[in-house]
Write a protein that holds these residues in place. Sequence first.
Motif, mmCIF file in Angstrom:
data_model
loop_
_atom_site.group_PDB
_atom_site.id
_atom_site.type_symbol
_atom_site.label_atom_id
_atom_site.label_comp_id
_atom_site.label_asym_id
_atom_site.label_seq_id
_atom_site.Cartn_x
_atom_site.Cartn_y
_atom_site.Cartn_z
ATOM 1 N N ALA A 15 13.210 8.835 -16.629
ATOM 2 C CA ALA A 15 12.265 9.914 -16.921
ATOM 3 C C ALA A 15 11.379 9.557 -18.117
ATOM 4 O O ALA A 15 10.158 9.739 -18.077
ATOM 5 N N ILE A 16 12.002 9.055 -19.165
ATOM 6 C CA ILE A 16 11.227 8.690 -20.364
ATOM 7 C C ILE A 16 10.316 7.502 -20.075
ATOM 8 O O ILE A 16 9.149 7.475 -20.485
ATOM 9 N N PHE A 17 10.840 6.522 -19.347
ATOM 10 C CA PHE A 17 10.036 5.358 -18.990
ATOM 11 C C PHE A 17 8.800 5.787 -18.186
ATOM 12 O O PHE A 17 7.685 5.343 -18.449
ATOM 13 N N GLN A 18 8.990 6.678 -17.235
ATOM 14 C CA GLN A 18 7.876 7.142 -16.410
ATOM 15 C C GLN A 18 6.827 7.873 -17.248
ATOM 16 O O GLN A 18 5.628 7.682 -17.059
ATOM 17 N N LEU A 19 7.286 8.697 -18.192
ATOM 18 C CA LEU A 19 6.348 9.419 -19.052
ATOM 19 C C LEU A 19 5.541 8.464 -19.928
ATOM 20 O O LEU A 19 4.341 8.667 -20.138
ATOM 21 N N MET A 85 8.307 3.383 -8.621
ATOM 22 C CA MET A 85 8.202 4.760 -9.089
ATOM 23 C C MET A 85 6.862 5.427 -8.800
ATOM 24 O O MET A 85 6.771 6.655 -8.785
ATOM 25 N N MET A 86 5.851 4.651 -8.574
ATOM 26 C CA MET A 86 4.505 5.201 -8.440
ATOM 27 C C MET A 86 4.345 6.040 -7.175
ATOM 28 O O MET A 86 4.762 5.635 -6.095
ATOM 29 N N GLN A 87 3.751 7.198 -7.312
ATOM 30 C CA GLN A 87 3.429 8.066 -6.191
ATOM 31 C C GLN A 87 1.924 7.980 -5.955
ATOM 32 O O GLN A 87 1.140 8.470 -6.764
ATOM 33 N N VAL A 88 1.537 7.330 -4.867
ATOM 34 C CA VAL A 88 0.112 7.131 -4.633
ATOM 35 C C VAL A 88 -0.546 8.430 -4.194
ATOM 36 O O VAL A 88 0.072 9.271 -3.550
ATOM 37 N N ALA A 89 -1.807 8.556 -4.576
ATOM 38 C CA ALA A 89 -2.601 9.731 -4.201
ATOM 39 C C ALA A 89 -3.593 9.305 -3.129
ATOM 40 O O ALA A 89 -4.590 8.650 -3.418
ATOM 41 N N ARG A 330 -4.146 5.954 -7.890
ATOM 42 C CA ARG A 330 -5.395 6.362 -7.243
ATOM 43 C C ARG A 330 -6.140 5.169 -6.650
ATOM 44 O O ARG A 330 -6.653 5.228 -5.530
ATOM 45 N N VAL A 331 -6.186 4.070 -7.397
ATOM 46 C CA VAL A 331 -7.017 2.937 -6.994
ATOM 47 C C VAL A 331 -6.441 2.186 -5.799
ATOM 48 O O VAL A 331 -7.183 1.777 -4.901
ATOM 49 N N VAL A 332 -5.115 2.001 -5.751
ATOM 50 C CA VAL A 332 -4.510 1.229 -4.659
ATOM 51 C C VAL A 332 -4.869 1.790 -3.284
ATOM 52 O O VAL A 332 -5.375 1.062 -2.420
ATOM 53 N N PRO A 333 -4.652 3.085 -3.009
ATOM 54 C CA PRO A 333 -5.014 3.599 -1.677
ATOM 55 C C PRO A 333 -6.515 3.608 -1.424
ATOM 56 O O PRO A 333 -6.951 3.479 -0.282
#
Length: 347
Positions: A15-19, A85-89, A330-333
């Motif tokens: 959680a801390i790493f992601q933040l 961990m990344m959630q693509v948009a 955002r950029v990947v997709p």
Amino acid sequence: MSNVPLNELTERARAIFQLVVEGYLADGQPVGSKMLATDGRVNLSPASIRSVLADLEGLGLLAAPHTSAGRMPTDTGLRLFVDGMMQVAEPSKEERTAIEQRLGEPGPIEQALEATSSLLSDISGAAGMVMVPQREVRLRQFSIVPLSAQQVLAVLVGLDGQVENRVVDLSTPADPSVLEQASNFINSRLSGKTLAEAAGELRREIASGHSALDNASSDLVQRGLAVWTKDPAQRPVLIVRGQANLLDDGAIQDLERVRSLLDDLESKQSVAELLEDAREAESTRIFIGSENRLFSLSGSSVIASPYRDSEGKVVGVLGVIGPTRLNYARVVPMVDFTARSLGKLIG
């Protein structure tokens, strides 16, 4: 891929790493324990947070650029975040429509490639790059249209439906019958051939004395084909747009890195070689900082995706290059969708 398995991190460490990573990607600044403590998403004291940050730093996932300046992800940490961990948009319907409309504007293929590079720059806030397809156009139809007494427009239609045109300057005015004879000769004798093949066959016919063209028509055909057959050698291997985006506020703090990156972009052949590594990829590839020798000094990231023709053959690669704090989610997709859209356009 990161050497640290995600499942080895505790829940609060993750959680801390992601933040920290998300905070760094948002503004390019290190994230401190006080900021995390007041964030509201971590129910820990600043001292406990500092302990977790120290553990993550020990694993090589975070680094402290300056004393008491907070932490920022290392290249290894960014790789762990991107891969696990990344959630693509995904692009919205409006964004997809805007991309397709911008790439689909009428004009020669070079214009579409330049539009793609500019579009990628706008999407990412970094520099956009497109490798020019390495393929030769085959003729379907070739027309020569008068513009003025000493200028004509050579219009090429390829077998793939691609339409391009060039202005040809004439040394002497051409009679309409000469234009018609030249167009008819190309369409009847050279259709289906590549431009280089057509030019070569014309030269052989003229040398053998078997050409059905008179001198004026022969000169016009050669001039018309010449403006096309020279193109492959004159086209850049790589089209880059948006270098100015790299000179953002964060660049002032790291001018040496930005100077190194701009030098890399001047050496387009080297960047093109990196993009070649993405040609065989099934989807978008991400190169982060020191993972690639070319950007070990500039600390930059590249997001690249191959684009294919209607037969599924890879004809080029496009992508963006910028600081490691790119908005990957955002950029990947967006890069992936742009590659598919360009592929449909090329056919």
